[in-house]
Design a protein around this motif. Structure first.
Motif, mmCIF file in Angstrom:
data_model
loop_
_atom_site.group_PDB
_atom_site.id
_atom_site.type_symbol
_atom_site.label_atom_id
_atom_site.label_comp_id
_atom_site.label_asym_id
_atom_site.label_seq_id
_atom_site.Cartn_x
_atom_site.Cartn_y
_atom_site.Cartn_z
ATOM 1 N N ALA A 44 -14.563 -9.828 -43.977
ATOM 2 C CA ALA A 44 -13.191 -9.640 -43.511
ATOM 3 C C ALA A 44 -13.238 -8.900 -42.190
ATOM 4 O O ALA A 44 -14.251 -8.298 -41.825
ATOM 5 N N VAL A 45 -12.142 -8.965 -41.452
ATOM 6 C CA VAL A 45 -12.055 -8.242 -40.183
ATOM 7 C C VAL A 45 -11.035 -7.119 -40.332
ATOM 8 O O VAL A 45 -10.023 -7.266 -41.016
ATOM 9 N N LYS A 46 -11.315 -6.002 -39.689
ATOM 10 C CA LYS A 46 -10.416 -4.854 -39.713
ATOM 11 C C LYS A 46 -9.742 -4.753 -38.356
ATOM 12 O O LYS A 46 -10.416 -4.602 -37.328
ATOM 13 N N VAL A 47 -8.422 -4.872 -38.343
ATOM 14 C CA VAL A 47 -7.672 -4.849 -37.095
ATOM 15 C C VAL A 47 -6.500 -3.877 -37.215
ATOM 16 O O VAL A 47 -6.029 -3.579 -38.314
ATOM 17 N N PHE A 48 -6.053 -3.398 -36.061
ATOM 18 C CA PHE A 48 -4.864 -2.542 -36.002
ATOM 19 C C PHE A 48 -3.701 -3.428 -35.594
ATOM 20 O O PHE A 48 -3.616 -3.892 -34.456
ATOM 21 N N PHE A 49 -2.807 -3.687 -36.555
ATOM 22 C CA PHE A 49 -1.745 -4.667 -36.341
ATOM 23 C C PHE A 49 -0.428 -4.109 -36.859
ATOM 24 O O PHE A 49 -0.350 -3.604 -37.979
ATOM 25 N N ASN A 50 0.606 -4.162 -36.029
ATOM 26 C CA ASN A 50 1.925 -3.650 -36.399
ATOM 27 C C ASN A 50 1.885 -2.182 -36.805
ATOM 28 O O ASN A 50 2.537 -1.756 -37.753
ATOM 29 N N GLY A 51 1.079 -1.424 -36.084
ATOM 30 C CA GLY A 51 1.045 0.015 -36.307
ATOM 31 C C GLY A 51 0.213 0.485 -37.467
ATOM 32 O O GLY A 51 0.270 1.664 -37.830
ATOM 33 N N GLU A 52 -0.583 -0.369 -38.088
ATOM 34 C CA GLU A 52 -1.416 0.051 -39.209
ATOM 35 C C GLU A 52 -2.691 -0.787 -39.272
ATOM 36 O O GLU A 52 -2.758 -1.897 -38.737
ATOM 37 N N ASP A 53 -3.705 -0.211 -39.909
ATOM 38 C CA ASP A 53 -4.963 -0.934 -40.094
ATOM 39 C C ASP A 53 -4.795 -1.980 -41.186
ATOM 40 O O ASP A 53 -4.233 -1.698 -42.251
ATOM 41 N N LYS A 54 -5.308 -3.159 -40.925
ATOM 42 C CA LYS A 54 -5.227 -4.243 -41.903
ATOM 43 C C LYS A 54 -6.600 -4.868 -42.083
ATOM 44 O O LYS A 54 -7.370 -5.009 -41.124
ATOM 45 N N ILE A 55 -6.885 -5.246 -43.320
ATOM 46 C CA ILE A 55 -8.114 -5.959 -43.644
ATOM 47 C C ILE A 55 -7.744 -7.412 -43.931
ATOM 48 O O ILE A 55 -6.982 -7.692 -44.861
ATOM 49 N N ILE A 56 -8.271 -8.333 -43.141
ATOM 50 C CA ILE A 56 -7.903 -9.744 -43.259
ATOM 51 C C ILE A 56 -9.173 -10.563 -43.467
ATOM 52 O O ILE A 56 -10.091 -10.506 -42.634
ATOM 53 N N PRO A 57 -9.275 -11.338 -44.541
ATOM 54 C CA PRO A 57 -10.458 -12.192 -44.754
ATOM 55 C C PRO A 57 -10.619 -13.166 -43.596
ATOM 56 O O PRO A 57 -9.640 -13.680 -43.050
ATOM 57 N N VAL A 58 -11.855 -13.430 -43.233
ATOM 58 C CA VAL A 58 -12.097 -14.321 -42.094
ATOM 59 C C VAL A 58 -11.628 -15.740 -42.407
ATOM 60 O O VAL A 58 -11.239 -16.483 -41.496
#
Length: 229
Positions: free
Chosen positions: A133-147
């Motif tokens: 998964a990738v860890k990104v800062f999106f909409n003001g919070e950290d999110k974990i999104i499967p690739v």
């Protein structure tokens, strides 16, 4: 294993059609073919008189295979200019090489060493080795999104490109949502394992695309395009 067939710039209806450069009226009831490349994506649809490679909003056939997470989510041609460089930590690329691999897979480790974005293990409720998964800062919070989901987002965006183009020429409706492609053929690398093939299908299902009719090897699609079969 899933039955496989492929199409990078070719479309399957009842036969394989070679892409032409002529302008055609796109009918979204036909199958669309998606060449899901490492750096760029190309989508084409069967129309009247042949197969048309669909242009994006910038009038380009090639769409950068990029998904950027920032204040808003941007994909493909939307990620333009200096964005991939200035926001490299939130611009996901090379999903094609990571999808379907376990986090501890040596191939994944090699790819993640060169990735500018942060990769983390993603556990599964049914067990098995964690995927990527990738860890990104999106909409003001950290999110974990499967690739797989990121890859699915890119596929969905290509469907939006096709639907927008169809809406421009449709005689029945101008609503792109009503013209979103329902049947797909997606080109994949010939080295993909069964797990990677299933991961591509899973990513499509996550974003609401359940009509993938075939996953076709890229070299098979090339042979079909040149009329070898």
């Amino acid at each position: 294993p899933l039955p496989l067939r492929v199409v990078p710039i070719t479309i399957i209806t009842t036969t394989i059609l070679i892409i032409t450069t002529t302008t055609t009226i796109i009918i979204m009831s036909s199958v669309v073919g998606l060449d899901l490349g490492l750096q760029n994506c190309v989508i084409a649809a069967a129309g009247r008189g042949g197969v048309d490679v669909i242009l994006n909003g910038n009038s380009n056939r090639q769409n950068p295979c990029l998904v950027n997470f920032d204040e808003s989510r941007k994909m493909g041609e939307q990620v333009g200019g200096s964005t991939p460089i200035s926001k490299y930590k939130t611009t996901i690329r090379n999903m094609k090489r990571l999808v379907g691999l376990a986090f501890d897979d040596p191939r994944a480790k090699k790819e993640m060493q060169h990735a500018p974005f942060e990769c983390v293990p993603f556990p599964h409720s049914l067990g098995g080795p964690p995927s990527i998964a990738v860890k990104v800062f999106f909409n003001g919070e950290d999110k974990i999104i499967p690739v797989e989901q990121v890859l699915g987002m890119m596929v969905h965006h290509m469907g939006v490109v096709a639907a927008n183009k169809a809406a421009e020429t449709s005689a029945t409706t101008a609503d792109p949502n009503a013209l979103f492609p329902q049947d797909w053929v997606i080109a994949i690398p010939p080295y993909y394992t069964d797990a990677q093939r299933r991961a591509v299908l899973t990513g499509c299902e996550i974003v609401g695309i359940s009509g993938v009719q075939r996953l076709m090897h890229e070299n098979t699609a090339t042979a079909l395009a040149y009329g070898i079969f």
